[in-house]
Design a protein around this motif. Structure first.
Motif, PDB file in Angstrom:
ATOM      1  N   ARG A 219      58.860  36.206  27.863  1.00 44.10           N
ATOM      2  CA  ARG A 219      58.050  36.172  29.084  1.00 44.10           C
ATOM      3  C   ARG A 219      56.591  35.994  28.704  1.00 44.10           C
ATOM      4  O   ARG A 219      56.193  36.354  27.600  1.00 44.10           O
ATOM      5  N   ARG A 220      55.804  35.444  29.622  1.00 41.71           N
ATOM      6  CA  ARG A 220      54.385  35.274  29.347  1.00 41.71           C
ATOM      7  C   ARG A 220      53.518  35.877  30.450  1.00 41.71           C
ATOM      8  O   ARG A 220      52.293  35.771  30.413  1.00 41.71           O
ATOM      9  N   GLU A 221      54.135  36.521  31.442  1.00 42.72           N
ATOM     10  CA  GLU A 221      53.392  37.139  32.540  1.00 42.72           C
ATOM     11  C   GLU A 221      53.148  38.617  32.232  1.00 42.72           C
ATOM     12  O   GLU A 221      54.074  39.322  31.816  1.00 42.72           O
ATOM     13  N   ILE A 222      51.936  39.066  32.449  1.00 44.42           N
ATOM     14  CA  ILE A 222      51.607  40.479  32.275  1.00 44.42           C
ATOM     15  C   ILE A 222      51.093  41.029  33.608  1.00 44.42           C
ATOM     16  O   ILE A 222      50.167  40.481  34.198  1.00 44.42           O
ATOM     17  N   VAL A 223      51.729  42.081  34.095  1.00 42.02           N
ATOM     18  CA  VAL A 223      51.312  42.736  35.338  1.00 42.02           C
ATOM     19  C   VAL A 223      50.364  43.865  34.953  1.00 42.02           C
ATOM     20  O   VAL A 223      50.753  44.825  34.283  1.00 42.02           O
ATOM     21  N   VAL A 224      49.090  43.740  35.368  1.00 43.68           N
ATOM     22  CA  VAL A 224      48.041  44.647  34.901  1.00 43.68           C
ATOM     23  C   VAL A 224      47.353  45.320  36.084  1.00 43.68           C
ATOM     24  O   VAL A 224      47.317  44.790  37.194  1.00 43.68           O
ATOM     25  N   SER A 225      46.782  46.491  35.833  1.00 39.19           N
ATOM     26  CA  SER A 225      46.201  47.282  36.915  1.00 39.19           C
ATOM     27  C   SER A 225      44.960  46.624  37.507  1.00 39.19           C
ATOM     28  O   SER A 225      44.720  46.723  38.705  1.00 39.19           O
ATOM     29  N   HIS A 226      44.129  45.942  36.700  1.00 39.21           N
ATOM     30  CA  HIS A 226      43.062  45.120  37.269  1.00 39.21           C
ATOM     31  C   HIS A 226      42.849  43.901  36.385  1.00 39.21           C
ATOM     32  O   HIS A 226      43.215  43.900  35.216  1.00 39.21           O
ATOM     33  N   THR A 227      42.290  42.862  36.959  1.00 38.55           N
ATOM     34  CA  THR A 227      42.277  41.561  36.284  1.00 38.55           C
ATOM     35  C   THR A 227      41.182  41.487  35.219  1.00 38.55           C
ATOM     36  O   THR A 227      40.273  40.660  35.285  1.00 38.55           O
ATOM     37  N   ALA A 228      41.321  42.343  34.210  1.00 42.29           N
ATOM     38  CA  ALA A 228      40.357  42.373  33.111  1.00 42.29           C
ATOM     39  C   ALA A 228      40.782  41.472  31.954  1.00 42.29           C
ATOM     40  O   ALA A 228      40.020  41.312  30.997  1.00 42.29           O
ATOM     41  N   PHE A 229      41.981  40.876  32.026  1.00 41.05           N
ATOM     42  CA  PHE A 229      42.569  40.262  30.840  1.00 41.05           C
ATOM     43  C   PHE A 229      42.559  38.737  30.871  1.00 41.05           C
ATOM     44  O   PHE A 229      43.366  38.088  30.213  1.00 41.05           O
ATOM     45  N   GLY A 230      41.635  38.152  31.649  1.00 42.18           N
ATOM     46  CA  GLY A 230      41.569  36.704  31.738  1.00 42.18           C
ATOM     47  C   GLY A 230      41.294  36.026  30.405  1.00 42.18           C
ATOM     48  O   GLY A 230      41.876  34.977  30.098  1.00 42.18           O
ATOM     49  N   TYR A 231      40.416  36.613  29.587  1.00 43.23           N
ATOM     50  CA  TYR A 231      40.093  36.003  28.288  1.00 43.23           C
ATOM     51  C   TYR A 231      41.273  36.106  27.331  1.00 43.23           C
ATOM     52  O   TYR A 231      41.555  35.164  26.580  1.00 43.23           O
ATOM     53  N   LEU A 232      41.957  37.238  27.334  1.00 39.39           N
ATOM     54  CA  LEU A 232      43.159  37.406  26.515  1.00 39.39           C
ATOM     55  C   LEU A 232      44.233  36.409  26.954  1.00 39.39           C
ATOM     56  O   LEU A 232      44.867  35.747  26.118  1.00 39.39           O
ATOM     57  N   ALA A 233      44.426  36.298  28.273  1.00 38.92           N
ATOM     58  CA  ALA A 233      45.448  35.401  28.807  1.00 38.92           C
ATOM     59  C   ALA A 233      45.112  33.944  28.498  1.00 38.92           C
ATOM     60  O   ALA A 233      45.983  33.165  28.092  1.00 38.92           O
ATOM     61  N   ARG A 235      43.223  32.763  26.067  1.00 40.23           N
ATOM     62  CA  ARG A 235      43.233  32.480  24.630  1.00 40.23           C
ATOM     63  C   ARG A 235      44.651  32.365  24.081  1.00 40.23           C
ATOM     64  O   ARG A 235      44.921  31.519  23.210  1.00 40.23           O
ATOM     65  N   TYR A 236      45.565  33.202  24.598  1.00 40.33           N
ATOM     66  CA  TYR A 236      46.902  33.276  23.998  1.00 40.33           C
ATOM     67  C   TYR A 236      48.003  32.809  24.953  1.00 40.33           C
ATOM     68  O   TYR A 236      49.160  33.169  24.793  1.00 40.33           O
ATOM     69  N   GLN A 237      47.620  31.994  25.956  1.00 37.74           N
ATOM     70  CA  GLN A 237      48.559  31.352  26.871  1.00 37.74           C
ATOM     71  C   GLN A 237      49.461  32.359  27.590  1.00 37.74           C
ATOM     72  O   GLN A 237      50.685  32.182  27.682  1.00 37.74           O
ATOM     73  N   LEU A 238      48.871  33.418  28.090  1.00 38.05           N
ATOM     74  CA  LEU A 238      49.565  34.374  28.934  1.00 38.05           C
ATOM     75  C   LEU A 238      49.107  34.168  30.373  1.00 38.05           C
ATOM     76  O   LEU A 238      48.153  33.434  30.626  1.00 38.05           O
ATOM     77  N   GLU A 239      49.776  34.816  31.317  1.00 40.69           N
ATOM     78  CA  GLU A 239      49.361  34.772  32.716  1.00 40.69           C
ATOM     79  C   GLU A 239      49.281  36.199  33.239  1.00 40.69           C
ATOM     80  O   GLU A 239      50.273  36.941  33.165  1.00 40.69           O
ATOM     81  N   GLN A 240      48.130  36.585  33.731  1.00 41.13           N
ATOM     82  CA  GLN A 240      47.990  37.936  34.260  1.00 41.13           C
ATOM     83  C   GLN A 240      48.247  37.955  35.754  1.00 41.13           C
ATOM     84  O   GLN A 240      47.810  37.075  36.488  1.00 41.13           O
ATOM     85  N   ILE A 241      48.974  38.974  36.173  1.00 39.71           N
ATOM     86  CA  ILE A 241      49.191  39.261  37.594  1.00 39.71           C
ATOM     87  C   ILE A 241      48.454  40.559  37.851  1.00 39.71           C
ATOM     88  O   ILE A 241      48.884  41.634  37.432  1.00 39.71           O
ATOM     89  N   GLY A 242      47.302  40.469  38.508  1.00 36.92           N
ATOM     90  CA  GLY A 242      46.447  41.638  38.681  1.00 36.92           C
ATOM     91  C   GLY A 242      46.769  42.399  39.951  1.00 36.92           C
ATOM     92  O   GLY A 242      46.872  41.813  41.030  1.00 36.92           O
ATOM     93  N   ILE A 243      46.927  43.714  39.834  1.00 35.61           N
ATOM     94  CA  ILE A 243      47.151  44.555  41.014  1.00 35.61           C
ATOM     95  C   ILE A 243      45.878  44.611  41.851  1.00 35.61           C
ATOM     96  O   ILE A 243      45.913  44.558  43.076  1.00 35.61           O
ATOM     97  N   ASN A 250      38.854  49.489  42.865  1.00 35.44           N
ATOM     98  CA  ASN A 250      39.352  49.024  44.152  1.00 35.44           C
ATOM     99  C   ASN A 250      40.815  49.405  44.356  1.00 35.44           C
ATOM    100  O   ASN A 250      41.624  49.277  43.444  1.00 35.44           O
ATOM    101  N   GLU A 251      41.131  49.857  45.557  1.00 37.09           N
ATOM    102  CA  GLU A 251      42.518  50.142  45.903  1.00 37.09           C
ATOM    103  C   GLU A 251      43.173  48.860  46.410  1.00 37.09           C
ATOM    104  O   GLU A 251      42.617  48.174  47.264  1.00 37.09           O
ATOM    105  N   PRO A 252      44.366  48.508  45.903  1.00 39.95           N
ATOM    106  CA  PRO A 252      45.023  47.300  46.384  1.00 39.95           C
ATOM    107  C   PRO A 252      45.524  47.484  47.812  1.00 39.95           C
ATOM    108  O   PRO A 252      45.929  48.573  48.206  1.00 39.95           O
ATOM    109  N   SER A 253      45.501  46.415  48.591  1.00 38.88           N
ATOM    110  CA  SER A 253      46.029  46.462  49.954  1.00 38.88           C
ATOM    111  C   SER A 253      47.548  46.511  49.912  1.00 38.88           C
ATOM    112  O   SER A 253      48.166  46.120  48.915  1.00 38.88           O
TER     113      SER A 253
END
Length: 329
Positions: A219-233, A235-243, A250-253
């Protein structure tokens, strides 16, 4: 001016002078702490790491954020503003911490190094997941836009400030920091350059290990608590799904929670990531709904109080965590 207003005017002037004197005293005390060392103030942990490694024993480094504290919305006390005013160099990232920006602008604009100016920042949605771009070649994730909650996008002009999660970018910032230290302390400029080169070698080794370790994964998707990982994603061809968006506060809706749960199920996510400095409750809620576990993926905005590691060791822990979660071989 009537006679009665004179005492009030004098009192106001005296108070202003005392306030200025207080900052000046802090500045003098700080600058006089060790005249043989360059006094550096770092706005948050990754910049402290750089300053200490590149400065070595030629610098004294203070961090404006205490270990275990979340740095985005740090509130500076008068003593910390005095530290900024008295520093020979302030290393910060404009747009990441509003009170630091204000303190720098008012007290140290001519002695500040904004690391955001070293290279263009990624867009806030970089590395995000987008159904419309499924099937694209790896590396194009940054061109797509993931739905995000409003966060610090406004303060950073729609840009993602978390550049240190790409070790190669951090190395470039380190090279520039060595130049700035060399200008503040010309006699030891060569030492700063040499230490920056040594650190670059370590960061390039970390980059190579991350690339190799994350090359072949189920898998290449990472579900993360906030979208802090754009540079990691990116650089290493991952996809972040930010809560949530760029700010972890911020509280998610309810709608966003439902979207994340649906995407996590679609991609058969086995792990929902939370952070050391933020409550895991939302991540745990999603994990329960998806049938996944939770784990720490550290954005390295600061060190936790119980962690004796540093940037390099925490990033390697992140690599091990990701390899397990993404079933990498």
């Amino acid at each position: 001016m009537n006679n009665r207003s004179v005492p009030r005017t004098l009192a106001a002037a005296s108070a202003a002078l005392l306030a200025l004197g207080g900052v000046a005293a802090c500045s003098d005390e700080k600058a006089g702490g060790d005249p043989q060392r360059v006094d550096v103030v770092a706005a948050f942990y990754p910049l402290q790491f750089l300053a200490e490694r590149i400065g070595g024993d030629a610098v004294t480094v203070s961090n404006l954020v205490k270990p275990g504290a979340e740095p985005h919305d740090v509130e500076l006390n008068p003593s910390q503003v005095g530290d900024v005013a008295g520093a020979e160099l302030v290393v910060y990232l404009k747009g990441f911490q509003p009170q630091v920006d204000e303190a720098v602008e008012q007290n140290a604009a001519d002695r500040a190094f904004d690391v955001a100016t070293v290279a263009p920042l990624l867009d806030a949605a970089a590395g995000g997941h987008d159904h419309e771009h499924e099937g694209e070649e790896p590396g194009h994730a940054e061109e797509s836009g993931a739905a995000e909650e409003p966060g610090h996008e406004e303060e950073t002009g729609g840009k993602d400030p978390h550049l240190w999660l790409d070790p190669t970018r951090l190395a470039t910032v380190g090279d520039q920091l060595a130049e700035r230290l060399g200008k503040a302390d010309p006699d030891r400029a060569a030492d700063y350059t040499a230490r920056a080169a040594s650190l670059r070698t370590e960061l390039e080794k970390l980059d190579a290990d991350l690339a190799a370790g994350l090359k072949t994964c189920q898998r290449r998707e990472i579900v993360v608590s906030h979208t802090a990982f754009g540079y990691l994603a990116e650089r290493y061809q991952l996809e972040q799904i930010g809560i949530t968006g760029l700010s972890p506060d911020n509280e998610p809706s309810p709608q966003r929670l439902a979207e994340v749960i649906e995407e996590a199920k679609e991609h058969k996510a086995t792990t929902i990531f939370f952070e050391t400095l933020v409550s895991p409750k939302v991540a745990e809620t999603i994990a329960d709904q998806v049938g996944a576990r939770t784990a720490v993926l550290d954005p390295l905005e600061g060190l936790s109080t119980d962690d004796g590691g540093d940037y390099l060791s925490v990033m390697r822990t992140n690599l091990a965590t990701l390899r397990t979660a993404l079933s990498c071989s």
